[in-house]
Design an enzyme around this catalytic site. Sequence first.
Site, PDB file in Angstrom:
ATOM      1  N   ALA A  12      36.478  51.998  43.255  1.00  0.00           N
ATOM      2  CA  ALA A  12      38.009  51.686  44.249  1.00  0.00           C
ATOM      3  C   ALA A  12      38.687  52.148  43.452  1.00  0.00           C
ATOM      4  O   ALA A  12      39.608  53.316  43.893  1.00  0.00           O
ATOM      5  CB  ALA A  12      38.381  49.747  44.251  1.00  0.00           C
ATOM      6  N   GLU A  24      29.497  60.600  39.827  1.00  0.00           N
ATOM      7  CA  GLU A  24      29.357  58.670  40.212  1.00  0.00           C
ATOM      8  C   GLU A  24      27.674  59.245  40.576  1.00  0.00           C
ATOM      9  O   GLU A  24      27.309  59.041  41.919  1.00  0.00           O
ATOM     10  CB  GLU A  24      30.107  58.598  41.668  1.00  0.00           C
ATOM     11  CG  GLU A  24      29.238  56.569  42.100  1.00  0.00           C
ATOM     12  CD  GLU A  24      29.371  55.969  41.071  1.00  0.00           C
ATOM     13  OE1 GLU A  24      28.213  55.483  41.063  1.00  0.00           O
ATOM     14  OE2 GLU A  24      30.187  55.219  40.194  1.00  0.00           O
ATOM     15  N   CYS A  59      38.031  40.566  37.472  1.00  0.00           N
ATOM     16  CA  CYS A  59      38.572  38.807  38.337  1.00  0.00           C
ATOM     17  C   CYS A  59      38.759  37.908  37.603  1.00  0.00           C
ATOM     18  O   CYS A  59      37.714  37.430  37.057  1.00  0.00           O
ATOM     19  CB  CYS A  59      37.607  39.196  39.798  1.00  0.00           C
ATOM     20  SG  CYS A  59      38.335  38.659  40.520  1.00  0.00           S
ATOM     21  N   ASP A  95      38.768  48.693  35.749  1.00  0.00           N
ATOM     22  CA  ASP A  95      38.422  48.024  34.937  1.00  0.00           C
ATOM     23  C   ASP A  95      38.464  48.275  33.246  1.00  0.00           C
ATOM     24  O   ASP A  95      38.489  47.198  32.307  1.00  0.00           O
ATOM     25  CB  ASP A  95      37.648  47.349  36.176  1.00  0.00           C
ATOM     26  CG  ASP A  95      37.191  46.761  36.816  1.00  0.00           C
ATOM     27  OD1 ASP A  95      38.080  45.767  36.777  1.00  0.00           O
ATOM     28  OD2 ASP A  95      36.532  46.318  36.971  1.00  0.00           O
ATOM     29  N   ALA A 111      43.319  45.054  43.823  1.00  0.00           N
ATOM     30  CA  ALA A 111      44.792  44.973  43.650  1.00  0.00           C
ATOM     31  C   ALA A 111      45.337  45.916  41.924  1.00  0.00           C
ATOM     32  O   ALA A 111      46.274  46.181  43.198  1.00  0.00           O
ATOM     33  CB  ALA A 111      45.492  43.278  43.593  1.00  0.00           C
ATOM     34  N   CYS A 132      45.106  37.794  42.033  1.00  0.00           N
ATOM     35  CA  CYS A 132      43.841  37.302  41.664  1.00  0.00           C
ATOM     36  C   CYS A 132      43.951  35.662  42.860  1.00  0.00           C
ATOM     37  O   CYS A 132      45.127  34.842  42.683  1.00  0.00           O
ATOM     38  CB  CYS A 132      43.266  36.452  40.742  1.00  0.00           C
ATOM     39  SG  CYS A 132      42.159  35.596  40.422  1.00  0.00           S
TER      40      CYS A 132
END
Length: 421
Positions: free
Chosen positions: A23, A45, A171, A308, A319, A351
């Site tokens: 993302a 990637e 998350c 992350d 988000a 969240c």
Amino acid sequence: MNHSTTQAGSEKQHTVVIVGGGAAGISVAASIHKRDRDTDIAIVEPSTTHHYQPGWTMVGGGVFRPEVTAKPMAGVIPRFCSWYQDAVTAIEPEINRVRLADGSTIGYRVLILAPGLELNWGGIDGLEAALGSNGVTSNYRQGMASYTWEMVQKLKKGTALFSQPPMPIKCAGAPQKAMYLSSDYWQKNNCLSDINVQFHNAGAVLFGVADYVPALQRYVEKYGIATHFQSTLVAVNGTSRKATFRVTTSEWQSEDREVEFDMLHAVPPQRAPAFIRESVLANDGGWLDLADDTLCHKRFDNIFGLGDVSGTANAKTAAAVRKQAPVVAENVISTLRKAPMTAAYLGYGSCPLTVENGRIVLAEFGYNGVLQPSFPKWINDGTQATRAAWWLKAKQLPTLYWHVMLKGHEWMAAPARRSPH
């Protein structure tokens, strides 16, 4: 721009190199291209599939079908990017070079690090071997959310354990989401009273932002969930269906306690990839050492990061990426043009806590737990469970993810401003 894999041993140069096609990597590439279509961008990637990971919890709750959470990577990486379908083994920031697993290297003027994080399944003894049988599951494991849903439907009585490891994790609400959706199903099927639901959280509180705790606590009480704080899953014996938790006692001593289960939803500890955490790019905790506002590396001014892997204090959610990508895009272009960086990230994360099938507590907050609501209260009061938030999560967010965020359409994501210096 070339949209194909490269040959082993080749030496390449690009203006901007992005490590990671999740993302964060795709979104920031699109945001840069939106601002300057002439920028030469490469993405590194290795994966062949792009996953919409926020959907895995919904698969585990029987809401989404698994196939809606994945697309071929070749269809997601923008056509204007060169794609190196390989893994990164090292970053050499002193000479502006990325080293790949095939032995080749890529030079860059600006590097953006968005490789995500690593799920450390080996951090819990016996867990990886136990996954997928004897009721041991995890929505964090690619392809395993369907097994979660299978176990939820099969369980009519017994003990169901849900674990949450030490922070930071991606998350932070996901371990609870699995528990609430499962409990809601059991309640609606008249078997919750025969199931002992336990939440074992390595942390000391139900949720890190106090404003949202009362709403969550009401659902804990509604479902009769037994909460165990400072209780960390350290071992799993799938065959005997026993989980071992390391518990901090009131005297600040720790002891191991064994709990039998019929179903265990386990979440592993998490860390940055080795090429980050074992490098000069990491902070003391092993995460990418970034400035909180500009998302520029604290020691290398032509390296940025998002997603992350970041060592910033925001929640690790998709988000957050939605707000980070425009900030990094603007500041990268400023850096290339030798202009001051003026875009700032205020730590936004969201969240959507799925407390039942049909209602969500939509937590939106930034650095230091400061609330950052996106919607007026009449649409969604984030401290209450609402149907509007469920509609957003279940009906709108997948489409917004694939067709808005990954395409560089920055819906409700304008950067904050900082004084240039």
